[in-house]
Design an enzyme around this catalytic site. Structure first.
Site, PDB file in Angstrom:
ATOM      1  N   ASP A 138      -4.944 -14.542  26.904  1.00 25.56           N
ATOM      2  CA  ASP A 138      -5.728 -13.822  25.906  1.00 25.56           C
ATOM      3  C   ASP A 138      -5.447 -12.326  25.934  1.00 25.56           C
ATOM      4  O   ASP A 138      -5.028 -11.764  26.958  1.00 25.56           O
ATOM      5  CB  ASP A 138      -7.226 -14.036  26.146  1.00 25.56           C
ATOM      6  CG  ASP A 138      -7.643 -15.482  26.001  1.00 25.56           C
ATOM      7  OD1 ASP A 138      -6.934 -16.233  25.305  1.00 25.56           O
ATOM      8  OD2 ASP A 138      -8.671 -15.854  26.597  1.00 25.56           O
ATOM      9  N   LYS A 139      -5.744 -11.686  24.824  1.00 27.92           N
ATOM     10  CA  LYS A 139      -5.580 -10.230  24.707  1.00 27.92           C
ATOM     11  C   LYS A 139      -6.254  -9.497  25.863  1.00 27.92           C
ATOM     12  O   LYS A 139      -5.666  -8.606  26.479  1.00 27.92           O
ATOM     13  CB  LYS A 139      -6.158  -9.760  23.370  1.00 27.92           C
ATOM     14  CG  LYS A 139      -6.228  -8.247  23.212  1.00 27.92           C
ATOM     15  CD  LYS A 139      -6.918  -7.853  21.922  1.00 27.92           C
ATOM     16  CE  LYS A 139      -7.077  -6.335  21.829  1.00 27.92           C
ATOM     17  NZ  LYS A 139      -7.782  -5.942  20.586  1.00 27.92           N
TER      18      LYS A 139
END
Length: 307
Positions: A138-139
């Site tokens: 994920d970011k």
């Protein structure tokens, strides 16, 4: 143009058309469904319908999806923390806040753009927006990710992930005191029907998901755990830890508890292992916790000691 035909089942009788479409099509948000309806791209009995139409069991809904504008990731110069690199693979320690590949809302300045500048060429199996990418983080998750420079390496790593012979381990700081030392969460994950931006443990339109965890360190109201992925579903660790009542500290989507002062979720991919696609050598890489994660643990240790 792509045309999809949806047949309304008995259980969906009476649901608004826009809500039904957003649930029936994985890649369609409610706002996108409303846009398609407004553009008369959604028809029943060859007639356009309104958003407020309540679907009936047996309705045959025809959805015409326009062709998307072709996009291609472009090289962009950026500093990358390269842990390892050869002619087949490159292992990066990704910082928190960096998106892995271009997509809606993130057309550029992603890890893929930086890799294209650094490597000049990546495997093409995942297309022009995700070249070289065999797995994602994920970011707002920091840590290790491997990308492939050619199709042979990509196929090898993808097979290892599918056969569960590649290893991925994460550190997560979670809310609550976990009393047992080990645990396995075996719960299927799919799109959250109430919020299309989230995932959830659900039996509907889901895929198997398994996370193994062990306690590393305990604090008064928090626990540091090491998580090992057996599958790689979107948001898997975040969803699973929230599901068993121990959401990740700082998680903006899955933790509603008052949290410690953080800049994003306390989740870090600290170990990655795989068999090299050309040499057959077993390789293991580790990345230390980022400074903000380590600083938070130091604070909790001091509070535990009464300092």
């Amino acid at each position: 143009m792509e045309t999809r035909i949806l047949i309304v089942e008995e259980q969906d009788q009476g649901v608004r058309l826009d809500k039904y479409l957003s649930t029936a099509m994985d890649d369609c948000s409610r706002s996108r469904a409303q846009q398609l309806i407004d553009e008369e791209a959604v028809r029943i009995d060859d007639l356009p319908v309104k958003n407020s139409y309540k679907v009936k069991a047996g309705d045959e809904i025809e959805v015409t999806l326009p062709e998307e504008e072709a996009l291609e990731a472009q090289p962009q110069e950026m500093a990358l923390n390269v842990v390892y690199e050869d002619h087949d693979v490159i292992v990066i320690n990704k910082p928190k806040g960096l998106v892995v590949h271009p997509g809606p809302g993130n057309p550029d300045h992603t890890l893929v753009n930086g890799l294209l500048w650094h490597c000049h060429d990546l495997s093409g199996i995942n297309g022009v927006l995700r070249p070289g990418i065999v797995h994602r983080i994920d970011k707002d998750t920091s840590g290790l990710i491997v990308a492939c420079k050619n199709d042979n390496a990509h196929q090898s790593l993808a097979k290892q992930l599918a056969e569960k012979t590649a290893g991925r381990q994460y550190y997560a700081l979670v809310h609550g005191a976990i009393n047992h030392e080990y645990g396995t969460i075996d719960a299927p994950i799919g799109r959250d029907e109430k919020d299309r931006q989230k995932m959830a443990v659900t039996e509907k339109n889901s895929r198997p998901a398994i996370t193994h965890f062990k306690v590393v360190e305990r604090f008064d109201n928090y626990t540091l755990v090491s998580c090992r992925l057996e599958t790689g579903r979107t948001h898997q660790i975040r969803v699973h830890m929230q599901y068993i009542g121990f959401p990740i500290v700082g998680d903006p989507k899955y933790s509603l508890r008052k949290t410690l002062p953080t800049q994003g979720q306390m989740l870090h991919a600290y170990q990655l292992s795989f068999t090299h696609p050309s040499t057959g050598e077993r390789m293991t890489f580790e990345a230390p916790l980022p400074p903000e994660f380590e600083a938070l643990l130091t604070q909790l240790r001091q509070e535990r000691s009464g300092l």
